[in-house]
Design an enzyme around this catalytic site. Structure first.
Site, mmCIF file in Angstrom:
data_model
loop_
_atom_site.group_PDB
_atom_site.id
_atom_site.type_symbol
_atom_site.label_atom_id
_atom_site.label_comp_id
_atom_site.label_asym_id
_atom_site.label_seq_id
_atom_site.Cartn_x
_atom_site.Cartn_y
_atom_site.Cartn_z
ATOM 1 N N ASN A 10 -65.338 -66.609 -80.776
ATOM 2 C CA ASN A 10 -64.658 -65.341 -80.467
ATOM 3 C C ASN A 10 -63.694 -65.614 -79.314
ATOM 4 O OD1 ASN A 10 -63.903 -62.783 -79.731
ATOM 5 N ND2 ASN A 10 -65.908 -62.159 -78.958
ATOM 6 N N LYS A 12 -61.558 -63.684 -78.048
ATOM 7 C CA LYS A 12 -61.303 -62.471 -77.252
ATOM 8 C C LYS A 12 -59.795 -62.301 -77.006
ATOM 9 C CE LYS A 12 -65.823 -63.027 -75.196
ATOM 10 N NZ LYS A 12 -66.800 -62.501 -74.277
ATOM 11 N N HIS A 95 -69.087 -55.570 -81.015
ATOM 12 C CA HIS A 95 -69.274 -56.495 -79.891
ATOM 13 C C HIS A 95 -69.581 -55.694 -78.630
ATOM 14 C CE1 HIS A 95 -68.335 -59.399 -76.736
ATOM 15 N NE2 HIS A 95 -68.579 -60.328 -77.642
ATOM 16 N N GLU A 97 -68.496 -55.796 -75.753
ATOM 17 C CA GLU A 97 -67.314 -55.336 -74.994
ATOM 18 C C GLU A 97 -66.692 -54.110 -75.648
ATOM 19 O OE1 GLU A 97 -65.460 -59.202 -74.883
ATOM 20 O OE2 GLU A 97 -67.139 -59.864 -73.636
ATOM 21 N N GLU A 167 -76.723 -60.621 -79.369
ATOM 22 C CA GLU A 167 -76.040 -61.001 -78.135
ATOM 23 C C GLU A 167 -76.528 -60.112 -76.996
ATOM 24 O OE1 GLU A 167 -72.124 -63.162 -78.975
ATOM 25 O OE2 GLU A 167 -71.666 -61.049 -78.811
ATOM 26 N N GLY A 173 -71.023 -64.267 -71.262
ATOM 27 C CA GLY A 173 -70.081 -64.677 -70.220
ATOM 28 C C GLY A 173 -70.717 -64.880 -68.851
ATOM 29 N N SER A 213 -73.475 -67.161 -73.693
ATOM 30 C CA SER A 213 -73.466 -68.385 -72.894
ATOM 31 C C SER A 213 -73.960 -69.610 -73.663
ATOM 32 C CB SER A 213 -74.257 -68.176 -71.595
ATOM 33 O OG SER A 213 -73.639 -67.170 -70.805
#
Ligand code: PEP
Length: 250
Positions: A10, A12, A95, A97, A167, A173, A213
């Site tokens: 991904n 992003k 996702h 985010e 996730e 991240g 991660s």
């Protein structure tokens, strides 16, 4: 039924078209992947990356989001047919985010899942709990709720096309990956939920990825787990050498 492994990157909101081209070229130069590899560049680079991947076995493209409607007055949005037209096979939906920064709801994500399936795209439905939810002992409840809401109305016949990505929000991240046992525990829980929803045969067809991660150094520990069928990788997918190590593993 054996599930083929999927390693997804991904990207992003990173990579101009020129940078995306360089990354895709770097990956292609590494040779045919050992696993299925999914590249999810920004919308602007999907076409160029597609040109570079043409005729390269094992590589697929996906988008990072889309709208559920087929067309209309939705300024700034991209519809499923536009992605299919570009040759995308997958689309990441829900996702963390999108859920947390853009306040996407389970109901919206569910509409997107239905629209993706209807357009012939394979949804990569992301689910995951926050640190707070985990500490409150609610991780399975949250993740199970996201799964059921996201898949409402979808049929067992779609199982082979569906990809789930577990996730945990706190692992994305952060450099703090979940333990492989935790990833396996949640993947097994999700598969159990799928068994209840669709029956054992269909549940065994769904690929479940771990994301958060993942690096070239820890990916093997996740892939060794029975219910983890691959990885969704953010930061470490932005460099051809790093990402290549994850799906070549030599
Ligand atoms: C992601 O964005 O889906 C992700 C898992 O990011 P990272 O690998 O950087 O944690």
């Amino acid at each position: 039924m054996a599930r083929s492994r999927l390693i997804a990157g991904n990207w992003k909101m990173h990579k101009t078209v020129g940078e995306a081209e360089a990354l895709a070229r770097g990956l292609v130069a590494l040779g045919e992947p050992a696993d299925q590899v999914l590249l999810c560049p920004p919308f602007t680079a999907l076409a160029r990356v597609g040109e570079l991947l043409r005729g390269q076995p094992g590589f697929f493209r996906g988008a990072q989001n889309m709208h559920w409607e087929g067309a209309g007055a939705f300024t700034g949005e991209i519809c499923p047919g536009m992605l299919a037209e570009l040759g995308c096979a997958f689309v990441i939906l829900g996702h963390s985010e999108r859920r947390h920064i853009f306040r996407e709801t389970d109901a919206e994500i569910n509409r997107k899942v239905g629209a993706a399936l209807g357009a012939g795209l394979a949804p990569v439905l992301c689910v995951g709990e926050t640190q707070e939810e985990r500490e409150a002992g609610r991780a399975q409840g949250v993740v199970g709720g996201q799964l059921r809401a996201g898949l409402a109305g979808a049929a067992a016949a779609e199982a082979a096309r569906l990809v789930l990505a577990y996730e945990p929000v706190w692992a994305i991240g952060s450099g703090l990956a979940a333990g492989p046992g935790d990833a396996q525990g949640m993947a097994a829980f999700l598969r159990g939920e799928l068994v209840q929803l669709w029956g054992r045969e269909a549940a065994d067809e769904v690929r479940i990825l771990y994301g958060g991660s993942v690096t070239p150094d820890n990916i093997e520990t996740f892939l060794a787990e029975g219910d983890v069928d691959g990885a969704l990788v953010g930061g470490a997918s932005l460099d051809a050498g790093n990402f290549g190590r994850m799906y070549r593993r030599k």
